[in-house]
Design a protein around this motif. Structure first.
Motif, PDB file in Angstrom:
ATOM      1  N   ARG A   1      12.171 -37.173  14.405  1.00  0.00           N
ATOM      2  CA  ARG A   1      11.445 -36.134  15.176  1.00  0.00           C
ATOM      3  C   ARG A   1      10.807 -36.732  16.430  1.00  0.00           C
ATOM      4  O   ARG A   1       9.627 -36.514  16.726  1.00  0.00           O
ATOM      5  CB  ARG A   1      10.392 -35.463  14.318  1.00  0.00           C
ATOM      6  CG  ARG A   1      11.012 -34.709  13.173  1.00  0.00           C
ATOM      7  CD  ARG A   1      10.000 -33.891  12.432  1.00  0.00           C
ATOM      8  NE  ARG A   1      10.701 -33.091  11.438  1.00  0.00           N
ATOM      9  CZ  ARG A   1      10.494 -31.799  11.248  1.00  0.00           C
ATOM     10  NH1 ARG A   1       9.627 -31.149  11.970  1.00  0.00           N
ATOM     11  NH2 ARG A   1      11.148 -31.139  10.334  1.00  0.00           N
ATOM     12  N   ILE A   2      11.587 -37.496  17.151  1.00  0.00           N
ATOM     13  CA  ILE A   2      11.105 -38.077  18.416  1.00  0.00           C
ATOM     14  C   ILE A   2      11.839 -37.396  19.567  1.00  0.00           C
ATOM     15  O   ILE A   2      13.068 -37.394  19.605  1.00  0.00           O
ATOM     16  CB  ILE A   2      11.344 -39.602  18.443  1.00  0.00           C
ATOM     17  CG1 ILE A   2      10.448 -40.252  17.383  1.00  0.00           C
ATOM     18  CG2 ILE A   2      11.053 -40.193  19.820  1.00  0.00           C
ATOM     19  CD1 ILE A   2      10.572 -41.753  17.292  1.00  0.00           C
ATOM     20  N   PRO A   3      11.109 -36.811  20.502  1.00  0.00           N
ATOM     21  CA  PRO A   3      11.760 -36.103  21.617  1.00  0.00           C
ATOM     22  C   PRO A   3      12.607 -37.035  22.496  1.00  0.00           C
ATOM     23  O   PRO A   3      12.292 -38.218  22.640  1.00  0.00           O
ATOM     24  CB  PRO A   3      10.589 -35.547  22.427  1.00  0.00           C
ATOM     25  CG  PRO A   3       9.424 -35.601  21.524  1.00  0.00           C
ATOM     26  CD  PRO A   3       9.654 -36.729  20.572  1.00  0.00           C
ATOM     27  N   VAL A   4      13.648 -36.473  23.054  1.00  0.00           N
ATOM     28  CA  VAL A   4      14.518 -37.212  23.967  1.00  0.00           C
ATOM     29  C   VAL A   4      14.619 -36.426  25.277  1.00  0.00           C
ATOM     30  O   VAL A   4      14.933 -35.232  25.269  1.00  0.00           O
ATOM     31  CB  VAL A   4      15.931 -37.398  23.374  1.00  0.00           C
ATOM     32  CG1 VAL A   4      16.877 -38.023  24.403  1.00  0.00           C
ATOM     33  CG2 VAL A   4      15.877 -38.252  22.112  1.00  0.00           C
ATOM     34  N   THR A   5      14.337 -37.083  26.380  1.00  0.00           N
ATOM     35  CA  THR A   5      14.467 -36.449  27.695  1.00  0.00           C
ATOM     36  C   THR A   5      15.604 -37.127  28.451  1.00  0.00           C
ATOM     37  O   THR A   5      15.598 -38.355  28.604  1.00  0.00           O
ATOM     38  CB  THR A   5      13.159 -36.592  28.506  1.00  0.00           C
ATOM     39  OG1 THR A   5      12.102 -36.024  27.722  1.00  0.00           O
ATOM     40  CG2 THR A   5      13.253 -35.872  29.836  1.00  0.00           C
ATOM     41  N   VAL A   6      16.560 -36.349  28.884  1.00  0.00           N
ATOM     42  CA  VAL A   6      17.720 -36.901  29.585  1.00  0.00           C
ATOM     43  C   VAL A   6      17.397 -37.024  31.068  1.00  0.00           C
ATOM     44  O   VAL A   6      16.829 -36.102  31.655  1.00  0.00           O
ATOM     45  CB  VAL A   6      18.956 -35.983  29.408  1.00  0.00           C
ATOM     46  CG1 VAL A   6      20.208 -36.664  29.958  1.00  0.00           C
ATOM     47  CG2 VAL A   6      19.154 -35.633  27.946  1.00  0.00           C
ATOM     48  N   ARG A   7      17.765 -38.151  31.646  1.00  0.00           N
ATOM     49  CA  ARG A   7      17.470 -38.374  33.072  1.00  0.00           C
ATOM     50  C   ARG A   7      18.728 -38.797  33.818  1.00  0.00           C
ATOM     51  O   ARG A   7      19.422 -39.724  33.420  1.00  0.00           O
ATOM     52  CB  ARG A   7      16.406 -39.467  33.205  1.00  0.00           C
ATOM     53  CG  ARG A   7      15.900 -39.654  34.635  1.00  0.00           C
ATOM     54  CD  ARG A   7      14.805 -40.714  34.643  1.00  0.00           C
ATOM     55  NE  ARG A   7      14.355 -41.017  35.978  1.00  0.00           N
ATOM     56  CZ  ARG A   7      13.242 -40.550  36.544  1.00  0.00           C
ATOM     57  NH1 ARG A   7      12.465 -39.736  35.865  1.00  0.00           N
ATOM     58  NH2 ARG A   7      12.900 -40.901  37.766  1.00  0.00           N
ATOM     59  N   GLY A   8      19.018 -38.069  34.892  1.00  0.00           N
ATOM     60  CA  GLY A   8      20.118 -38.461  35.776  1.00  0.00           C
ATOM     61  C   GLY A   8      19.521 -39.127  36.993  1.00  0.00           C
ATOM     62  O   GLY A   8      18.927 -40.198  36.911  1.00  0.00           O
ATOM     63  N   GLY A   9      19.623 -38.458  38.139  1.00  0.00           N
ATOM     64  CA  GLY A   9      19.099 -39.040  39.375  1.00  0.00           C
ATOM     65  C   GLY A   9      17.589 -38.950  39.488  1.00  0.00           C
ATOM     66  O   GLY A   9      16.987 -39.586  40.345  1.00  0.00           O
ATOM     67  N   GLY A  10      16.957 -38.128  38.654  1.00  0.00           N
ATOM     68  CA  GLY A  10      15.507 -37.940  38.778  1.00  0.00           C
ATOM     69  C   GLY A  10      15.165 -37.380  40.139  1.00  0.00           C
ATOM     70  O   GLY A  10      14.118 -37.678  40.709  1.00  0.00           O
ATOM     71  N   SER A  11      16.054 -36.550  40.677  1.00  0.00           N
ATOM     72  CA  SER A  11      15.891 -36.093  42.060  1.00  0.00           C
ATOM     73  C   SER A  11      15.449 -34.638  42.150  1.00  0.00           C
ATOM     74  O   SER A  11      15.498 -34.041  43.215  1.00  0.00           O
ATOM     75  CB  SER A  11      17.210 -36.283  42.826  1.00  0.00           C
ATOM     76  OG  SER A  11      18.263 -35.628  42.162  1.00  0.00           O
ATOM     77  N   SER A  12      15.050 -34.058  41.031  1.00  0.00           N
ATOM     78  CA  SER A  12      14.516 -32.691  41.102  1.00  0.00           C
ATOM     79  C   SER A  12      12.994 -32.762  41.156  1.00  0.00           C
ATOM     80  O   SER A  12      12.416 -33.839  41.084  1.00  0.00           O
ATOM     81  CB  SER A  12      14.984 -31.865  39.908  1.00  0.00           C
ATOM     82  OG  SER A  12      14.336 -32.316  38.742  1.00  0.00           O
ATOM     83  N   ALA A  13      12.380 -31.599  41.291  1.00  0.00           N
ATOM     84  CA  ALA A  13      10.944 -31.594  41.569  1.00  0.00           C
ATOM     85  C   ALA A  13      10.134 -30.841  40.511  1.00  0.00           C
ATOM     86  O   ALA A  13       8.978 -30.540  40.729  1.00  0.00           O
ATOM     87  CB  ALA A  13      10.701 -30.958  42.938  1.00  0.00           C
ATOM     88  N   TYR A  14      10.753 -30.561  39.382  1.00  0.00           N
ATOM     89  CA  TYR A  14      10.091 -29.676  38.423  1.00  0.00           C
ATOM     90  C   TYR A  14       9.798 -30.351  37.091  1.00  0.00           C
ATOM     91  O   TYR A  14       9.582 -29.694  36.096  1.00  0.00           O
ATOM     92  CB  TYR A  14      10.952 -28.424  38.200  1.00  0.00           C
ATOM     93  CG  TYR A  14      11.294 -27.723  39.491  1.00  0.00           C
ATOM     94  CD1 TYR A  14      10.389 -26.822  40.052  1.00  0.00           C
ATOM     95  CD2 TYR A  14      12.469 -27.994  40.171  1.00  0.00           C
ATOM     96  CE1 TYR A  14      10.675 -26.197  41.253  1.00  0.00           C
ATOM     97  CE2 TYR A  14      12.764 -27.373  41.375  1.00  0.00           C
ATOM     98  CZ  TYR A  14      11.863 -26.476  41.912  1.00  0.00           C
ATOM     99  OH  TYR A  14      12.137 -25.864  43.105  1.00  0.00           O
TER     100      TYR A  14
END
Lengths: 398, 497
Positions: free
Chosen positions: B66-79
């Motif tokens: 039960r550990i959250p996972v956040t996917v990251r690509g370019g990290g180029s969005s602003a939200y």
């Protein structure tokens, strides 16, 4: 005007504040391509600089921060693609300068500074032996300090003191002889151009070298200064005016003579038919040295030389001209992390093989040295040569 | 945790705070005080995947633990799309890069290619060009944005006017589900998400597209591509009158060889010109850069038609060099930061028929509030324009910056009057969820998320529900308060102009 610490800090703050963190720089950065952690990317480094210089978070000045700042080849790819037009290359140099000013100079940079201060070149060899590479030239004597020559050839430290690269300056003077050019070298009066010191964050020391070199070349009364080293060329044409507070002025007007890379000069000689190449049946590609191409704007002259050789099949690598990838040999990276430098070089020689070339040509001793080593280690079917070596080989010597 | 992750990722894991901090942000600056209130952005670890099997192992472990996972690509969005809201693990996709061989597919024998999710759009296009092909569309952040990232955000940008939203250019995706299953889902002929939901069935394409990384991890996409066009042309037309600009924009959507239409407001041009950029553009005018691609005769005819149409609306055209200069700087909008290093922005989709009215209303609002606002926009369908409005702020002055946040809600309010809505949800726009989706749709989306990610492991805290402090009522009160305070916090605003 000498740069004060406050000026430096303000400039870093102003530049890093502009970064939009968009990350366009990441995918083109040769260092990030290898390390792949955000802090190794240009935007990651600028984020740290912004915290330190804009938000005054001095606790962010750590060994990891220092290490990341030095993991950079100063190739300028990030500046070329930057969406906010941040002049990153100057920023990286300023940040290294700031490391030096706060006593965080890398020990190898420290040693380099001491070395240059003692011998006026990057090697431990005394500067009076600068012309040792001419010893094997039996057919003619290289003129030294000949006043009123048309051309002064600034050899550079790598060509002068690394015997494994002696073929390059030898080829250059042979070509000059072949074209019956009126030329001279400076011999022991040539000091390091200062580029390794500027890259290390020691622009103050580099300024002294610049002053000496300019004075000695001016005293020769030449019309043209040529150099076969891309970094020396960049330093003479871009950094000297900047260091001497003459930025914005025309180089020739400021210095009193024009500054050319040997490829520009040799392309001119080819156009004037003073050099005549004969045939070569090889497939050749060209690696744009960062300091000659992207950072100085010379792209066409080397290609003009290669395309003038009958029978030579010329192919471009996937990334070329302003988008050319770095060889890994710039920015004093080898002094900080030679494995990282080598990994970058390996990627580049791989691209050369992919282009279908059997010979990879460059126009910079440092690039040639780095790429040659990578090709050897990877056992690639690729010969790495300096463009002047290739040109000399194909000249009609009748 | 670390021991287990090391088994999967080897040296491609970090728990070093020096490194982790880099993954606590994206391109938008949010004052730390606000971030602390709304999110836990510090991951416990960042891992870099090289292949789907590793992601599958990670997801299986994350579900069990039960550990959250956040996917990251370019990290180029602003939200905050790629930044954790509930700590956990950041899954960095940037090692998964590569472009396959272009092949013909389907009954129509269309050119297509498999591209790995961590490839940037810019890189994908460069590699395609070596094969004689090019992308049908790409984001204005192409040098930074990854293929997986833009698919997750809905994909509207350059080329959308010609080829439609990205959704229509994807033949399928390979992905890893929240439960750790490796899947391939094709796009054509699939059940819609609603159908799949009602049947209680398996995955469908909509579970991957525009879901902000909340339902699955995209690892590869099968993209339709186009041969390099025979002819390209780039022109700039300009108007004194925004209404005429809007009318031409509506007309441009009907011309088949139009590949991209980019609007720059007079204030945007003026701000760039302050620093010496875009000298070719006329001052005090609304500028449209129009890019065309296709067969030579088709493009040449279109250029003439556009010039005639612009002239009939009182506009003028510029030499080709101006169009080419605009085209070559299409990824460089952030040069604006040379004039204003600290910016705030609102990005919204708007019916093109209301574009001029929106611009006029925005200008009026900006004048009332003594705020310089600039706009640039892209026509992304014959009916829709994607608008980016920006205004200078000062992140070094937290009070002013907080006050300025309220102005974003004013811009969205103006947009709403003209049928507009925020483009992406992420975390910061969860307050606007009810403006973006009807209540039934919202409910259905959330149910679908729960079905596919029962533990709420993938990118939790975004896209579906607002946290307490961003809930509609609290947000409105907060923005109202900040808006009332804003005139008192305006130090430096006069100097912006």
């Amino acid at each position: 005007m000498p740069k004060t610490k406050t000026d430096l800090e303000e400039r870093i703050a102003r530049t890093s504040y502009v970064c939009g963190r968009c990350g366009s720089c990441r995918s083109v950065c040769p260092v990030y391509q290898e390390i792949k952690w955000e802090s190794s990317s240009p935007r990651g480094k600028i984020a740290l600089a912004k915290d330190i210089f804009v938000k005054h978070k001095s606790d962010k000045i750590t060994e990891s921060y220092t290490q990341r700042l030095l993991e950079c080849t100063l190739c300028g790819r990030c500046e070329e693609i930057c969406a906010a037009d941040v002049h990153t290359r100057v920023l990286w140099l300023d940040l290294r300068e700031s490391l030096r000013e706060t006593g965080r100079l890398h020990p190898n940079f420290q040693r380099l500074g001491e070395q240059v201060a003692s011998t006026h070149n990057i090697s431990p060899t005394a500067n009076e032996f600068r012309l040792d590479w001419t010893v094997d030239l039996d057919d003619f004597e290289v003129p030294e300090g000949k006043v009123e020559s048309e051309v002064a050839y600034f050899v550079g430290c790598v060509s002068s003191f690394y015997p494994q690269l002696a073929d390059i300056p030898q080829s250059i003077v042979k070509i000059l002889e072949q074209a019956q050019a009126s030329y001279t070298v400076l011999g022991g009066e040539e000091w390091c151009c200062g580029f390794p010191l500027i890259s290390a964050g020691m622009s103050g020391e580099a300024r002294k070298l610049a002053g000496h070199n300019i004075e000695k070349v001016r005293a020769l009364g030449v019309k043209t200064l040529i150099t076969g080293c891309a970094s020396c060329f960049h330093t003479w044409s871009k950094e000297y005016p900047r260091l001497l507070g003459e930025a914005g002025g025309e180089v020739e007007k400021e210095l009193g003579f024009e500054v050319l890379h040997v490829t520009e000069y040799f392309a001119r000689l080819l156009r004037e038919k003073r050099l005549m190449p004969v045939s070569m049946a090889e497939t050749v590609t060209y690696h744009d040295p960062c300091d000659l191409g992207r950072n100085s704007g010379v792209y066409e002259a080397p290609r003009e030389i290669l395309l003038s050789i009958p029978g030579l099949e010329y192919v471009e690598m996937f990334r070329n001209r302003e988008s050319a990838d770095c060889c890994g040999g710039g920015g004093n990276l080898q002094m900080v992390d030679s494995a990282l430098s080598q990994a970058i070089a390996t990627r580049r020689v791989g691209a050369a093989v992919e282009s279908g070339a059997s010979i990879l040509v460059s126009a910079c001793q440092q690039c040639v040295q780095t790429l040659r080593e990578a090709a050897r280690k990877e056992r690639l079917p690729l010969e790495v040569r300096d463009i002047t070596e290739l040109l000399w080989e194909v000249l009609d010597r009748k | 945790m670390e021991v287990f992750l090391k088994e999967i990722f080897g040296s491609r894991i970090t728990t070093d705070p020096f490194e982790l901090e880099q993954y606590t942000k994206d391109i938008a600056y949010i004052p730390p005080i606000l971030v602390r209130l709304l999110a836990k952005p510090w991951p416990r670890a960042v891992v870099q995947a090289e292949e789907p099997r590793e992601i599958a192992s990670l997801m299986q472990w994350a579900c069990q633990s039960r550990i959250p996972v956040t996917v990251r690509g370019g990290g180029s969005s602003a939200y905050f799309n790629a930044v954790p809201v509930q700590a956990g693990i950041v899954l960095d996709m940037n090692r998964m890069q590569g472009v396959g061989v272009v092949h013909m597919t389907g009954k129509a024998e269309e050119a297509a290619v498999w591209v790995q999710a961590g490839t940037t759009w810019y890189d994908a296009d460069e590699r395609l060009r070596r094969q004689g092909y090019t992308l049908r569309s790409y984001p204005t952040s192409a040098p930074a944005a990854t293929v997986g990232g833009w698919i997750s955000l809905g994909g509207l940008g350059i080329g959308s006017i010609r080829y439609g939203p990205l959704r229509e250019q994807i033949l399928g995706v390979r992905a890893v589900t929240a439960g750790g299953e490796i899947v391939q889902v094709d796009n054509p002929g699939l059940k819609s998400e609603a159908e799949a939901s009602s049947e209680g069935g398996g995955l469908c394409f909509d579970d991957f597209f525009g879901m902000e990384g909340t339902r699955a991890v995209i690892t590869e996409a099968h993209l339709k591509v186009r041969p390099l066009p025979e002819k390209e042309a780039h022109l700039v037309v300009f108007f004194r009158d925004v209404e005429a600009t809007g009318r031409l924009m509506q007309g441009l959507g009907q011309i088949s060889s139009v590949f991209n239409v980019h609007f720059s407001s007079p204030a945007f041009v003026a701000a760039l010109q302050k620093k010496g950029y875009a000298p070719e553009l006329p001052q005090g005018h609304h500028c449209l850069a129009v890019d065309l691609a296709g067969r030579q005769s088709e493009v040449e005819q279109a250029v003439e038609a556009i010039q005639r149409q612009a002239q009939s609306l009182g506009g003028e055209g510029l030499a080709t060099e101006a169009g080419e200069a605009e085209w070559s700087s299409r990824f460089k909008a952030l040069r604006l930061k040379q004039t204003w290093p600290s910016l705030q922005a609102a990005e919204l989709l708007l019916p093109v028929e209301h574009f001029a009215a929106f611009e006029e209303a925005l200008t009026k609002l900006a004048n009332q509030k003594h705020t310089v606002v600039v706009t640039y926009a892209h026509l992304v369908s014959p009916q829709t324009v994607l608008i980016m409005t920006l205004f200078p702020s000062d992140e070094l002055n937290t009070l002013r910056y907080l006050g300025d946040l309220s102005f974003i809600s004013r811009i969205y309010a103006v947009g709403k009057l003209f049928g507009g809505k925020p483009y992406v949800v992420g975390l910061w726009n969860t307050s606007y969820l009810s403006d973006i989706y009807p209540p039934k749709e919202l409910k259905r989306r959330w149910e679908r998320k729960q079905k596919l990610d029962q533990q709420n492991i993938l990118n939790p805290g975004k896209a579906y529900q607002a946290p307490l402090f961003l809930s509609r009522l609290v947000f409105k009160l907060g923005m109202g308060f900040l808006g009332a305070m804003r005139p008192l916090l305006s130090a430096g605003r006069k100097k912006d102009a």
